[in-house]
Design a protein around this motif. Sequence first.
Motif, PDB file in Angstrom:
ATOM      1  N   PHE A 151       0.999  -1.455  -0.297  1.00  0.00           N
ATOM      2  CA  PHE A 151       0.331   0.077  -0.154  1.00  0.00           C
ATOM      3  C   PHE A 151       1.221   1.295  -0.212  1.00  0.00           C
ATOM      4  O   PHE A 151       2.111   1.248   0.314  1.00  0.00           O
ATOM      5  N   SER A 152       0.848   2.128  -0.978  1.00  0.00           N
ATOM      6  CA  SER A 152       1.209   3.288  -0.983  1.00  0.00           C
ATOM      7  C   SER A 152       0.190   4.526  -1.097  1.00  0.00           C
ATOM      8  O   SER A 152      -0.833   4.810  -1.846  1.00  0.00           O
ATOM      9  N   MET A 153       1.049   5.743  -0.752  1.00  0.00           N
ATOM     10  CA  MET A 153       0.393   7.380  -1.408  1.00  0.00           C
ATOM     11  C   MET A 153       0.841   7.340  -2.776  1.00  0.00           C
ATOM     12  O   MET A 153       2.406   6.951  -2.937  1.00  0.00           O
ATOM     13  N   PRO A 154       0.704   7.974  -3.236  1.00  0.00           N
ATOM     14  CA  PRO A 154       1.311   8.388  -4.858  1.00  0.00           C
ATOM     15  C   PRO A 154       2.688   9.141  -4.169  1.00  0.00           C
ATOM     16  O   PRO A 154       2.912  10.185  -3.169  1.00  0.00           O
ATOM     17  N   GLY A 168      10.020  -9.702  -9.956  1.00  0.00           N
ATOM     18  CA  GLY A 168       8.520  -9.085 -10.289  1.00  0.00           C
ATOM     19  C   GLY A 168       8.545  -8.805 -10.936  1.00  0.00           C
ATOM     20  O   GLY A 168       8.867  -7.743 -11.428  1.00  0.00           O
ATOM     21  N   ARG A 169       7.386  -8.018 -11.198  1.00  0.00           N
ATOM     22  CA  ARG A 169       6.069  -7.285 -12.189  1.00  0.00           C
ATOM     23  C   ARG A 169       4.941  -6.660 -10.580  1.00  0.00           C
ATOM     24  O   ARG A 169       4.227  -7.308 -10.698  1.00  0.00           O
ATOM     25  N   PHE A 170       5.232  -4.848 -11.146  1.00  0.00           N
ATOM     26  CA  PHE A 170       4.107  -4.154 -10.144  1.00  0.00           C
ATOM     27  C   PHE A 170       2.588  -4.467 -10.767  1.00  0.00           C
ATOM     28  O   PHE A 170       2.916  -4.151 -11.909  1.00  0.00           O
ATOM     29  N   GLU A 171       1.694  -4.601  -9.788  1.00  0.00           N
ATOM     30  CA  GLU A 171       0.320  -4.440 -10.156  1.00  0.00           C
ATOM     31  C   GLU A 171      -0.220  -3.276  -9.532  1.00  0.00           C
ATOM     32  O   GLU A 171      -0.496  -3.899  -8.494  1.00  0.00           O
ATOM     33  N   GLU A 172      -0.965  -2.511  -9.856  1.00  0.00           N
ATOM     34  CA  GLU A 172      -1.688  -1.698  -9.119  1.00  0.00           C
ATOM     35  C   GLU A 172      -3.355  -2.377  -9.122  1.00  0.00           C
ATOM     36  O   GLU A 172      -3.248  -2.877 -10.565  1.00  0.00           O
ATOM     37  N   LEU A 173      -3.229  -1.954  -8.201  1.00  0.00           N
ATOM     38  CA  LEU A 173      -5.032  -2.408  -7.832  1.00  0.00           C
ATOM     39  C   LEU A 173      -5.772  -1.526  -7.995  1.00  0.00           C
ATOM     40  O   LEU A 173      -6.360  -1.234  -6.383  1.00  0.00           O
ATOM     41  N   PRO A 174      -6.327  -0.204  -9.145  1.00  0.00           N
ATOM     42  CA  PRO A 174      -7.095   0.424  -8.754  1.00  0.00           C
ATOM     43  C   PRO A 174      -8.018  -0.323  -8.414  1.00  0.00           C
ATOM     44  O   PRO A 174      -9.250  -1.039  -7.845  1.00  0.00           O
ATOM     45  N   ASP A 175      -8.664   1.088  -7.206  1.00  0.00           N
ATOM     46  CA  ASP A 175     -10.452   0.801  -7.066  1.00  0.00           C
ATOM     47  C   ASP A 175     -11.884   0.922  -7.713  1.00  0.00           C
ATOM     48  O   ASP A 175     -11.671   2.192  -8.417  1.00  0.00           O
ATOM     49  N   ARG A 176     -11.414   0.401  -8.310  1.00  0.00           N
ATOM     50  CA  ARG A 176     -11.867   0.132 -10.028  1.00  0.00           C
ATOM     51  C   ARG A 176     -13.340  -0.920 -10.187  1.00  0.00           C
ATOM     52  O   ARG A 176     -12.418  -2.267  -9.903  1.00  0.00           O
ATOM     53  N   HIS A 217      -5.180   6.867  -1.870  1.00  0.00           N
ATOM     54  CA  HIS A 217      -4.225   5.907  -1.691  1.00  0.00           C
ATOM     55  C   HIS A 217      -4.063   4.905  -2.333  1.00  0.00           C
ATOM     56  O   HIS A 217      -4.851   4.216  -3.439  1.00  0.00           O
ATOM     57  N   ILE A 218      -2.765   3.713  -2.681  1.00  0.00           N
ATOM     58  CA  ILE A 218      -3.266   2.858  -3.243  1.00  0.00           C
ATOM     59  C   ILE A 218      -2.964   1.870  -3.357  1.00  0.00           C
ATOM     60  O   ILE A 218      -1.122   0.933  -2.727  1.00  0.00           O
TER      61      ILE A 218
END
Length: 148
Positions: free
Chosen positions: A48-51, A84-92, A131-132
Amino acid sequence: MWIRNLSTLECTKLLSSHRVGRLACSMEGQPYVVPIYYAYQENHLYAFSMPGRKIDFMRANPLVCVLVDVKGEGRGWQSVVAEGRFEELPDRIGFKRERDQAWTLLAKHSDWWEPGALKPAQPPVTSHSPHIFFRIAVTEVSGREAQD
């Protein structure tokens, strides 16, 4: 002192039993390393992170690695690198299950949100939190151990 390679199972156990690692990413030839809290499950590191800088770097170049190391007895230590590979988990729509999974795994610890949510200068509080949640899909692990 002797050094040996850790097996894949030993690497996975170390990743599963710890919460803090060092995320390495790069953009346009510039490396960047930052500590993160994470939760590990089924070949994924959830975080978890902020931008900010690390998110910008990972969006530009999703190939990352995470180092987890542990001090042992005497001069001993263990370390694991998870590539590995970054995968964002957006709120949608389409990411709800993965975001819920990340939340559930991270929330098992009372302070899970602090490193990702706290910044040196806080922006004004708004009704929308930027938050991301993200995960690292682990493609390879390697590790070593040193013992006296």
